[in-house]
Scaffold this motif. Sequence first.
Motif, mmCIF file in Angstrom:
data_model
loop_
_atom_site.group_PDB
_atom_site.id
_atom_site.type_symbol
_atom_site.label_atom_id
_atom_site.label_comp_id
_atom_site.label_asym_id
_atom_site.label_seq_id
_atom_site.Cartn_x
_atom_site.Cartn_y
_atom_site.Cartn_z
ATOM 1 N N ASP A 36 -10.046 5.915 -14.901
ATOM 2 C CA ASP A 36 -8.341 5.968 -14.999
ATOM 3 C C ASP A 36 -7.610 4.100 -15.449
ATOM 4 O OD1 ASP A 36 -7.987 8.353 -15.256
ATOM 5 O OD2 ASP A 36 -7.806 8.346 -12.868
ATOM 6 N N ASN A 37 -6.719 4.005 -16.329
ATOM 7 C CA ASN A 37 -6.257 2.499 -16.651
ATOM 8 C C ASN A 37 -7.576 1.573 -16.984
ATOM 9 O OD1 ASN A 37 -3.201 3.725 -15.343
ATOM 10 N ND2 ASN A 37 -4.480 3.843 -12.968
ATOM 11 N N LYS A 111 -13.155 -5.352 -12.492
ATOM 12 C CA LYS A 111 -12.326 -4.856 -12.040
ATOM 13 C C LYS A 111 -10.999 -6.327 -12.400
ATOM 14 C CE LYS A 111 -12.478 -1.338 -8.058
ATOM 15 N NZ LYS A 111 -12.099 -1.615 -6.682
ATOM 16 N N PRO A 123 -2.371 2.552 -5.453
ATOM 17 C CA PRO A 123 -3.478 3.314 -4.794
ATOM 18 C C PRO A 123 -3.700 2.065 -4.105
ATOM 19 C CG PRO A 123 -3.581 1.492 -7.224
ATOM 20 C CD PRO A 123 -2.462 1.885 -6.938
ATOM 21 N N ILE A 124 -2.946 0.887 -4.090
ATOM 22 C CA ILE A 124 -2.701 0.008 -2.603
ATOM 23 C C ILE A 124 -1.186 0.190 -2.083
ATOM 24 C CG2 ILE A 124 -4.707 -0.892 -2.315
ATOM 25 C CD1 ILE A 124 -3.493 -3.100 -3.493
ATOM 26 N N LYS A 168 0.497 3.649 -0.254
ATOM 27 C CA LYS A 168 -0.024 3.890 -1.320
ATOM 28 C C LYS A 168 0.554 4.990 -0.922
ATOM 29 C CE LYS A 168 -4.943 4.946 -0.265
ATOM 30 N NZ LYS A 168 -6.470 4.439 0.282
ATOM 31 N N GLY A 169 -0.449 6.070 -2.434
ATOM 32 C CA GLY A 169 0.192 6.473 -2.427
ATOM 33 C C GLY A 169 1.886 7.326 -2.909
ATOM 34 N N PHE A 188 -2.215 -4.317 -8.132
ATOM 35 C CA PHE A 188 -3.155 -3.686 -8.377
ATOM 36 C C PHE A 188 -4.165 -3.869 -9.631
ATOM 37 C CE2 PHE A 188 0.850 -0.385 -8.426
ATOM 38 C CZ PHE A 188 0.606 -0.757 -7.429
ATOM 39 N N TYR A 190 -7.776 -2.599 -11.642
ATOM 40 C CA TYR A 190 -8.083 -1.209 -12.130
ATOM 41 C C TYR A 190 -9.849 -1.092 -12.414
ATOM 42 C CZ TYR A 190 -3.670 0.514 -11.909
ATOM 43 O OH TYR A 190 -2.474 0.863 -11.109
#
Length: 322
Positions: A36-37, A111, A123-124, A168-169, A188, A190
């Motif tokens: 993803d990404n 990353k 994600p964080i 997160k989320g 972020f 990735y």
Amino acid sequence: MAVKAKASKMNKKELYNVKLCQLLDQYSQVLIVASDNVGSNQLQNIRKGLRGDSIVLMGKNTMMKRSIKLHSDKTGNKAYLNLLPLLVGNVGLIFTKGDLKEVSEEVAKYKVGAPARVGLVAPIDVIVPPGNTGLDPSQTSFFQVLNIPTKINKGTVEIITPVELIRKGEKVGSSEAALLAKLGIRPFSYGLVVLSVYDNGSVFSPEVLDLTEDDLIEKFAIGVSMVTALSLAISYPTLASAPHMFANAYKNALAIALATEYSFPQAEKVKEYLKDPSKFAVAAPVSAGEAAAPAAACAAEEEKKEEPAEESDDDMGFSLFD
């Protein structure tokens, strides 16, 4: 033109099928990774970094599943079918002959930082640190909307305390994304994330790769202790419980021998000890202080003996006034 395009598409699918089947034959270890990404340039850098013992293969899940099923039917190797439940979402395959942990660590190196885009699931946790933002006072509206405490210091906006902007989320909102962009924060990062590991038909979590020999020994010791406890509880002999069972049996037999006239060689010494413990007493070692006192006394006596006796005046045959 439509016929040529269709033929070209079928040809690509066939080439992809052949390539995947060849990789399944050549490699017994596969890392299933989420992509993803991850951009094309980033993926190209990952391929370069893994070049040698590892090959990255991306593709549509339906194509991968079809090729794996056909290859499993053709070769009769049903172990490949364990890969099918793992092909969910935006995933890829890394075929490798190297150490799985080292390959996983190498993948994690690539990353890339990314901005917080609107609608993206964080994600964080994103925390805005305190300090001078460099923004002019006209930008305070962004901070007010997000309830971020600020003050004006030397003509610029300064954040007073650290603020948890996004959890997160949660999805990134337009205000949060605009503020982070103004602050130049790219919260972020990735890259390819290892989801599962396939090794000779076995599938396990990537956390297993982080286990050390000490961790394995500790887990093995816990398992042995549990087996031993269960075996002793149900009186079932095993290699783990047998030594304890023999020791307990000896204790019971010894107790019976001490309580009755019955005896056996291993119990004789214990009975003898109970009858007369003084036979087994060991002389305690004399301390240095206790040993030094008698020695000093003996030395003093010897000095007294060696001193010459004083001559008396009477022995001279006359008195002091003669």
